[in-house]
Design an enzyme around this catalytic site. Structure first.
Site, short mmCIF file in Angstrom:
data_model
loop_
_atom_site.label_atom_id
_atom_site.label_comp_id
_atom_site.label_asym_id
_atom_site.label_seq_id
_atom_site.Cartn_x
_atom_site.Cartn_y
_atom_site.Cartn_z
N SER A 179 42.01 4.19 72.09
CA SER A 179 42.27 2.74 72.14
C SER A 179 43.46 2.35 71.29
O SER A 179 43.80 1.16 71.18
CB SER A 179 41.02 1.96 71.71
OG SER A 179 40.75 2.24 70.36
N GLY A 180 44.14 3.33 70.67
CA GLY A 180 45.32 3.01 69.86
C GLY A 180 46.54 2.71 70.72
O GLY A 180 46.49 2.82 71.95
N ARG A 181 47.63 2.32 70.05
CA ARG A 181 48.87 2.01 70.80
C ARG A 181 49.30 3.22 71.62
O ARG A 181 49.58 3.12 72.81
CB ARG A 181 49.99 1.62 69.82
CG ARG A 181 49.94 0.19 69.35
CD ARG A 181 50.99 -0.05 68.26
NE ARG A 181 50.61 0.60 67.02
CZ ARG A 181 49.93 0.02 66.04
NH1 ARG A 181 49.59 -1.24 66.14
NH2 ARG A 181 49.59 0.68 64.96
N ARG A 238 36.93 6.80 67.68
CA ARG A 238 36.02 7.06 66.56
C ARG A 238 34.72 6.27 66.70
O ARG A 238 34.70 5.19 67.32
CB ARG A 238 36.69 6.78 65.23
CG ARG A 238 37.14 5.39 65.01
CD ARG A 238 37.77 5.28 63.65
NE ARG A 238 38.92 4.39 63.68
CZ ARG A 238 39.75 4.25 62.68
NH1 ARG A 238 39.60 4.95 61.58
NH2 ARG A 238 40.76 3.41 62.77
N GLY A 288 50.72 14.62 67.78
CA GLY A 288 51.84 13.68 67.67
C GLY A 288 51.77 12.86 66.40
O GLY A 288 52.74 12.18 66.04
N THR A 289 50.63 12.92 65.71
CA THR A 289 50.44 12.15 64.47
C THR A 289 51.54 12.48 63.47
O THR A 289 51.99 13.62 63.39
CB THR A 289 49.06 12.52 63.86
OG1 THR A 289 48.08 12.31 64.85
CG2 THR A 289 48.76 11.70 62.62
N THR A 290 51.95 11.49 62.68
CA THR A 290 52.95 11.72 61.62
C THR A 290 52.33 11.38 60.26
O THR A 290 51.23 10.84 60.19
CB THR A 290 54.20 10.85 61.84
OG1 THR A 290 53.81 9.47 61.79
CG2 THR A 290 54.87 11.16 63.17
N HIS A 313 60.82 0.45 62.71
CA HIS A 313 59.60 0.51 63.52
C HIS A 313 58.85 -0.82 63.43
O HIS A 313 59.13 -1.65 62.57
CB HIS A 313 58.67 1.63 63.04
CG HIS A 313 59.11 3.00 63.47
ND1 HIS A 313 60.01 3.75 62.75
CD2 HIS A 313 58.77 3.74 64.57
CE1 HIS A 313 60.21 4.90 63.37
NE2 HIS A 313 59.48 4.92 64.48
N LYS A 331 53.24 0.15 61.56
CA LYS A 331 53.40 1.59 61.27
C LYS A 331 53.01 1.88 59.81
O LYS A 331 53.42 1.16 58.91
CB LYS A 331 54.84 2.05 61.53
CG LYS A 331 55.00 3.55 61.35
CD LYS A 331 56.29 4.08 61.93
CE LYS A 331 56.47 5.57 61.66
NZ LYS A 331 55.44 6.42 62.26
N THR A 385 60.11 11.18 62.05
CA THR A 385 61.38 11.51 62.73
C THR A 385 62.55 11.42 61.75
O THR A 385 63.43 12.29 61.74
CB THR A 385 61.62 10.54 63.90
OG1 THR A 385 60.47 10.58 64.74
CG2 THR A 385 62.85 10.90 64.69
#
Ligand code: NAD
Length: 270
Positions: free
Chosen positions: A13-15, A38, A101-103, A158, A162, A169
């Site tokens: 359900s996140g962006r 979650r 993909g998590t940062t 961003h 965020k 990046t």
């Protein structure tokens, strides 16, 4: 490859989760087997397609990877560093590949992921946009030609939600430049709100961060000398570019042995 790649998406359900669901529907080679969010989310039990605004896909959102264990081969995870570690541990115990993909991982969290990657195939990349992975090459060229005598600044922007800064990046851009120049990235400067005091240290790479509105992601590396400067910029205008990169990574990863890979390898750039 003719068979579809069976994926599951965490953080549905996140962006990014919603965009990944839409990307999975659009890619003929991808089969969306499960969506995980979650525990406690009011979205548990709803249909993933409805959530992403793409119509019914008959894939319910659950809070348990255990329930989905037979439904997918590659997990696609854009959540938080803590959640990604839990998910990677689960994948290592169940023999599933994972695209992370998590940062915002710290050094010891990255080491844990490297250890899990001895057991399963893992793609981890702070930016899955194809253009950004071309950017690394352009940065190497600029650093080789101009790096020794110019001031180097990295500027990123961003959206206001965020959590990490500078972005993964931006840090990777710094790493690529520092490695090309044989410099130590730990000696970089993060200006933030304090700004710079005193004269600029020519050896450092400066980082500036903007958090505003709904900016999807913009990154510039500036190589500035007296009388001229080069600016190399990447602008993402849609999260779909990251989601499509993640689908590409998932369909590549399904054929790989255990190991830690990045998007350069997925795209055949190294
Ligand atoms: P977001 O906050 O909108 O979504 C995160 C989602 O993860 C939420 O739905 C949250 O409920 C879920 N989540 C958290 N813990 C969970 C758990 N234990 N189990 C299941 N779900 C869980 O964030 P976002 O904007 O979608 O970004 C997510 C991450 O992806 C961030 O780290 C961001 O920097 C990163 N990101 C990476 C790229 C890339 O190309 N690599 C691109 C965009 C964003």
């Amino acid at each position: 490859m003719s068979e579809k790649v069976r994926v599951a998406i965490t953080g549905g359900s996140g962006r990014m989760g919603r965009t990944l669901i839409e990307a999975a529907r659009q890619q003929p080679i991808i089969y969306l087997g499960a969506v995980i969010e979650r525990a406690g989310s009011t979205l548990i039990g709803v249909d993933a397609g409805e959530l992403a605004g793409v119509g019914s896909m008959n894939v319910p959102i659950t809070d348990s990877l255990d329930l989905a264990v037979d439904d997918f081969d590659v997990l696609i995870d854009f959540t938080s560093p803590e959640a990604s570690l839990i998910h990677t541990d689960w994948c290592a115990r169940h023999g599933k590949a994972i695209v992370i993909g998590t940062t915002g991982f710290n050094h010891s969290q990255k080491e844990l992921i490297s250890a899990y990657a001895e057991k399963i195939p893992v793609v981890m990349a702070p930016n899955m946009a194809v253009g950004v992975n071309l950017l690394w090459k352009l940065l190497e060229i600029a650093a080789e030609v101009m790096g020794d005598y110019s001031d180097i600044e990295i500027i990123e922007a961003h959206h206001r939600h965020k959590k990490d800064a500078p972005s993964g990046t931006a840090l990777k851009m710094g790493e690529v430049i520092a490695e090309t120049l044989g410099r130590d990235l730990d000696k970089c400067a993060v200006y933030g709100r304090e700004g710079i005091t005193g004269e600029r240290d020519r050896e450092t790479i400066g980082f500036s961060t903007i958090r505003a509105g709904d900016i999807v992601g913009e990154h510039t590396a500036m190589f500035a000398d007296i009388g001229e400067r080069i600016e190399i910029t990447h602008k993402a205008s849609s999260r779909m570019t990251f989601a499509n990169g993640a689908m590409r990574a998932a369909s590549w990863l399904v054929d790989q042995d255990s190991g830690l890979y990045d998007m350069q390898q997925v795209l055949g750039l190294k």
